[in-house]
Design an enzyme around this catalytic site. Structure first.
Site, PDB file in Angstrom:
ATOM      1  N   HIS A  86       0.811  -1.213   0.000  1.00  0.00           N
ATOM      2  CA  HIS A  86       0.000   0.000   0.000  1.00  0.00           C
ATOM      3  C   HIS A  86       0.851   1.274   0.000  1.00  0.00           C
ATOM      4  CE1 HIS A  86       0.481  -0.150   4.495  1.00  0.00           C
ATOM      5  NE2 HIS A  86       0.449   1.153   4.359  1.00  0.00           N
ATOM      6  N   ASP A 124      -0.269  -7.449   1.160  1.00  0.00           N
ATOM      7  CA  ASP A 124       0.342  -6.140   1.427  1.00  0.00           C
ATOM      8  C   ASP A 124       1.866  -6.241   1.483  1.00  0.00           C
ATOM      9  OD1 ASP A 124       0.451  -3.442   1.721  1.00  0.00           O
ATOM     10  OD2 ASP A 124      -0.520  -3.358   3.672  1.00  0.00           O
ATOM     11  N   SER A 202       4.704   2.094   7.878  1.00  0.00           N
ATOM     12  CA  SER A 202       4.264   1.037   6.965  1.00  0.00           C
ATOM     13  C   SER A 202       5.406   0.570   6.075  1.00  0.00           C
ATOM     14  CB  SER A 202       3.114   1.531   6.093  1.00  0.00           C
ATOM     15  OG  SER A 202       1.942   1.676   6.846  1.00  0.00           O
TER      16      SER A 202
END
Length: 356
Positions: A86, A124, A202
């Site tokens: 992402h 992801d 992330s």
């Protein structure tokens, strides 16, 4: 996206404990059992040089307005970087040609242009590549299967644009189900920790006290503190192998909902329905999707899977492991039904059509 490239996937190493030490202290013994004042700092120092900051300019109608920030880890000296899908989702398929450049900054301050090599939105997980004239620092993979609730871990990355940030905490849960978090689709499992994770973390690594990557940080619960989640590194390794082999992740689909059984659940089910099969373990099939490979194979709700492809199975994880990327390959399944009837079925998995 199907791309040809090569990179090395580090094998999941052993704990690093000598055979003599293991024999003396047991399988759970680790070099960092004696937790000292430098334990966290030493572990962070091993991985730190390989942790990178990922910045992507945000364009609105041709005007650059700030940057989207993420993190990653160099896993090969050739510049292969592991991150979250992402973080680079806008570049999937564009190869970075229409939305600016991916800027990758190392801990030592050097900046490179990154290119998306491959990504899987469902898990992801993504791979970037940077080119350097000299070998780059790399981090080693550990094993997430050895983790226990309460183990110390470190989260590293670039939260809120604060580069080279280290936070520490413990593992809260080693197999948090995606359904527990309200996610639909195919089941996934995450590592839950209480490490401080914020926007920008992330794609950064979750690290054990041996300085090995044991997860990829991907999210937190926005309305809470100490509820952070990572993709286990053992799952990541399987994704990377799919990338190398097929250029994408191939997920077989049976159309069966499957649940692990234990003695307590079996006792409860037999109390509700005395005709429930006499089993001590196995995998319950409570639902069969219409027009699915499972229905065509002859599965019925209430079946208990006890063998899969000739291998005794007790947990859903074992079925997933046997399935691998077998699409279109007939698989023999032994199930037990009400009245203790044993039935052998042949199921032919189809490739899952994921809406992500």
């Amino acid at each position: 996206m199907r791309l040809l490239y090569s990179y090395r996937v580090s094998p999941v190493p052993s704990s690093g404990v000598s055979k003599e030490a293991s024999a003396a202290a047991g399988d759970e013994s680790k070099p960092h059992d004696c937790f000292g004042k430098d334990t966290i700092a030493n572990a962070a120092a091993k991985v730190g040089p390989a942790v990178v900051n990922i910045a992507i300019p945000q364009d609105f109608f041709g005007i650059t307005s700030g940057k989207s920030i993420g993190s990653g880890t160099i896993i090969n000296k050739d510049g292969t970087i592991l991150t979250a899908a992402h973080v680079v989702v806008d570049f999937l398929g564009t190869r970075g040609s229409s939305k600016g450049k991916i800027e990758v900054t190392l801990q030592d301050g050097r900046t490179f242009e990154g290119k998306v090599i491959n990504a899987d939105l469902h898990s992801d997980v993504a791979i970037l590549k940077i080119n350097s004239e000299t070998p780059l620092p790399e981090a080693k993979f550990g094993s997430s299967s050895r983790l226990r609730p309460g183990d110390w871990v470190i989260a590293m990355g670039c939260p809120l644009s604060l580069q080279n940030t280290v936070t520490a905490g413990i593992v809260s849960c080693v197999d948090r189900k995606s359904s527990d978090l309200g996610f639909s689709g195919m089941p996934r499992e995450y590592l839950q920790t209480d490490c401080a994770i914020n926007m920008g973390n992330s794609g950064g690594p979750l690290v054990n006290m041996d300085g090995e990557i044991i997860g990829v940080n991907i999210m937190k619960v926005a309305a809470a503190d100490g509820l952070s989640f990572s993709v286990p590194i053992d799952s990541v390794c399987k994704i990377l192998e799919h990338f190398k082999k097929s250029g994408r992740v191939i997920r077989p689909w049976l159309g069966l909902k499957m649940l692990d059984l234990n003695e307590m659940i079996i006792a409860q089910l037999k109390k509700q329905d005395p005709s429930f099969p006499n089993v001590n373990k196995g995998i319950l099939v409570p639902m069969v999707t219409p027009r699915s490979p499972g229905e065509r194979a002859g599965f019925f709700p209430g079946d208990v899977v006890i063998e899969f492809d000739g291998r005794p199975v007790e947990r859903l994880k074992e079925v997933i492991e046997v399935l691998g990327d077998k699409v279109g390959v007939p698989i023999k399944v032994l199930v037990k039904r009400a009245g203790d009837k044993l039935v052998t079925l042949t199921v032919i998995p189809e490739e899952a059509n994921l809406d992500v």
